[in-house]
Design an enzyme around this catalytic site. Structure first.
Site, PDB file in Angstrom:
ATOM      1  N   ALA A  13     -14.017   1.729  -7.091  1.00  0.00           N
ATOM      2  CA  ALA A  13     -13.835   2.779  -6.162  1.00  0.00           C
ATOM      3  C   ALA A  13     -12.640   3.594  -6.360  1.00  0.00           C
ATOM      4  CB  ALA A  13     -13.710   2.315  -4.637  1.00  0.00           C
ATOM      5  N   CYS A  14     -12.576   4.725  -5.777  1.00  0.00           N
ATOM      6  CA  CYS A  14     -11.120   5.656  -6.064  1.00  0.00           C
ATOM      7  C   CYS A  14     -10.156   4.945  -5.621  1.00  0.00           C
ATOM      8  CB  CYS A  14     -11.424   6.850  -5.253  1.00  0.00           C
ATOM      9  SG  CYS A  14     -10.116   7.967  -5.302  1.00  0.00           S
ATOM     10  N   PRO A  15      -9.062   4.831  -6.465  1.00  0.00           N
ATOM     11  CA  PRO A  15      -8.763   5.831  -7.532  1.00  0.00           C
ATOM     12  C   PRO A  15      -9.122   5.121  -8.904  1.00  0.00           C
ATOM     13  CG  PRO A  15      -6.807   4.581  -7.084  1.00  0.00           C
ATOM     14  CD  PRO A  15      -7.934   3.989  -6.134  1.00  0.00           C
ATOM     15  N   ASP A  40     -19.173   5.543  -8.369  1.00  0.00           N
ATOM     16  CA  ASP A  40     -18.482   6.197  -7.070  1.00  0.00           C
ATOM     17  C   ASP A  40     -18.624   7.659  -7.098  1.00  0.00           C
ATOM     18  OD1 ASP A  40     -16.935   6.877  -4.970  1.00  0.00           O
ATOM     19  OD2 ASP A  40     -14.932   6.624  -5.892  1.00  0.00           O
TER      20      ASP A  40
ATOM     21  N   SER B  78      -6.737   5.936  -2.887  1.00  0.00           N
ATOM     22  CA  SER B  78      -5.952   6.532  -3.563  1.00  0.00           C
ATOM     23  C   SER B  78      -4.458   6.773  -3.030  1.00  0.00           C
ATOM     24  CB  SER B  78      -6.354   8.010  -3.943  1.00  0.00           C
ATOM     25  OG  SER B  78      -7.541   8.003  -4.528  1.00  0.00           O
TER      26      SER B  78
END
Lengths: 75, 375
Positions: A13-15, A40, B78
């Site tokens: 998944a991000c990042p 993703d 993030s």
């Protein structure tokens, strides 16, 4: 297309897809091509924006069976 | 330094309590431009996380040390990474758990006012999406209007208040968000009402919401009366609650008016919109308090976080109610409309019962601002 390296970032998944892609790109020479596999969906916009910011070129992008393939040429 | 974790509820308190906050939004520029967390006293820095992979040194000077700092991204991954980098650099920061996704979903129930004989009216403010839902509470019973899809928020609230939800209304077939109305009705045994003219394509059973219908809620017998007010959609219906509040749906907002094009018929419906705003509403008591189904900008929030204003004040101040020239009005609401809400066609189909996406897909569909208005 002459693929220099393939990065499998499926399931991340991000990042992480971008983080790993950046690391891989850093090892390539200018003009070489990195193939990246991700699952993703949020990555699609991020790859476009990240490539643009670094002047890398997405030569091709496709989706097959839920896997997104990017072919990125290093600036 | 520790990295703190904030929930959407924590951020909502900052908005409602008019607090200062510095938001470092690490989504890409398009996403930030399109939609962000709005607060009265929020400052922002937008730097995509992928520009910070080599370090956060270059932005440290831009991040204040005398304010709380919240790092935000789409989901949270993030923002955790960047928050940890800032923490390693000696800053105390927080990240938003669940990211913009959780912000889009959060609902804050706020009491709008007391109704006669112990009744109460609550507004559920969905800050991230600008959606407003309503619960009329009377002794033992409750009515719901324009409930969003997080059905448990409403059923739990009703349980806490010790009331049974007996009537569930949608003012119209929504195009910007997915309705929870019929699911709540199914779960609680309540009657689900939808305007017939908006329901031509729906594939489930419903009760026709007709002009002039009045239901009485609970032992306090609080009147909820329907007033046909087309224009945003052809079926759009308003409600007058306890002769005191006017629930306008997506027809009239605080600082804007409804747009007539989301079902693809702007040209046909602009006349209805004009008629509703300039004729029908004009016959109502100016002391009614208008409660819309949306807000568009944070300035529309009152000091207590509610979104409401006296009808007479809107007649005086709302630009959309003060365009005397009919041709000018027509052009205003049909030309140069803002972009349509994200996935509005699919959302209409969900609300018709034609498709049943997963929770995850529903969340994706609803991402972004609501864009139901013309200013």
């Amino acid at each position: 297309m002459n693929i220099t390296q393939t990065l499998d970032a499926k399931g991340f998944a991000c990042p992480m897809p971008i983080v790993r892609t950046k690391k891989a790109i850093d090892t390539l020479n200018s003009g070489e091509i990195l193939e990246v596999l991700v699952t993703d969906k949020g990555a699609i916009n991020d790859f476009a924006a990240w490539s643009k910011a670094g002047n890398h070129t997405i030569l091709e992008q496709k989706e097959e069976d839920g896997v997104i393939y990017f072919y990125i040429q290093k600036a | 330094m520790t990295v703190n974790k904030w929930t959407a509820a924590d951020v909502a308190r900052k908005v409602i309590d008019n607090k200062e906050l510095f938001i470092l939004d690490v989504r890409n520029a398009d996403a930030f431009e399109d939609w962000k967390i709005d607060g009265h006293q929020f400052d922002y820095l937008n730097v995509p996380y992928f520009d910070l992979l080599d370090g956060v040194e270059e932005i440290l000077l831009k991040i204040p040390t005398n304010k709380e700092v919240l790092v935000v991204c789409a989901k949270e991954g993030s923002s955790i990474m960047i928050a940890e980098m800032l923490s390693d650099a000696g800053r105390e920061v927080a990240y938003l758990a669940g990211g913009m996704k959780s912000w889009s979903m959060y609902l804050e129930p706020i009491k709008v006012g007391d109704l006669h004989n112990g009744g109460e009216l609550y507004q559920f403010v969905r800050l991230g999406k600008g959606c407003l839902s309503y619960m009329v509470i009377s002794k033992g019973e409750a009515a719901l209007i324009d409930a969003v899809r997080f059905t448990e928020v409403f059923t739990k609230f009703a349980e806490e208040k010790n009331v049974k939800i007996t009537h569930v209304f949608d003012t119209h077939l929504h195009a910007d968000h997915i309705s929870g109305g019929r699911h709540i009705a199914a779960a609680t045994g309540a009657t689900y009402y939808l305007p017939e003219k908006d329901a031509e394509e729906v594939v489930f059973d419903y009760t026709k919401l007709e002009d002039g219908l009045t239901v009485q809620i609970g032992a306090s017998k609080i009147d909820v009366g329907a007033l046909y007010s087309p224009g945003h959609t052809i079926g759009s219906t308003s409600f007058i609650v306890d002769h005191k509040y006017l629930l306008t749906g997506d027809i009239l907002f605080i600082d804007s008016i409804g747009r007539p094009d989301l079902a693809g018929l702007a040209e046909d419906w602009v006349g209805d919109l004009r008629e509703t705003l300039y004729t029908r509403y004009r016959t109502l008591a100016e002391d009614l308090i208008v409660l819309p189904a949306h807000f568009m900008i944070i300035e529309e929030l009152n000091e207590d976080g509610t979104v409401s204003k006296r009808l007479g004040d809107l007649f005086a101040e709302n630009h959309g109610l003060n365009v005397e020239d009919e041709a000018k009005f027509r052009s205003m609401v049909t030309d140069n409309l803002p972009p349509q809400p994200n996935a509005y066609q699919e959302i209409r189909h969900v609300n018709m019962g034609k498709i049943t996406p997963s929770d995850e897909e529903q969340t994706e569909m609803e991402i972004g601002p609501n864009r139901c208005a013309v200013r």
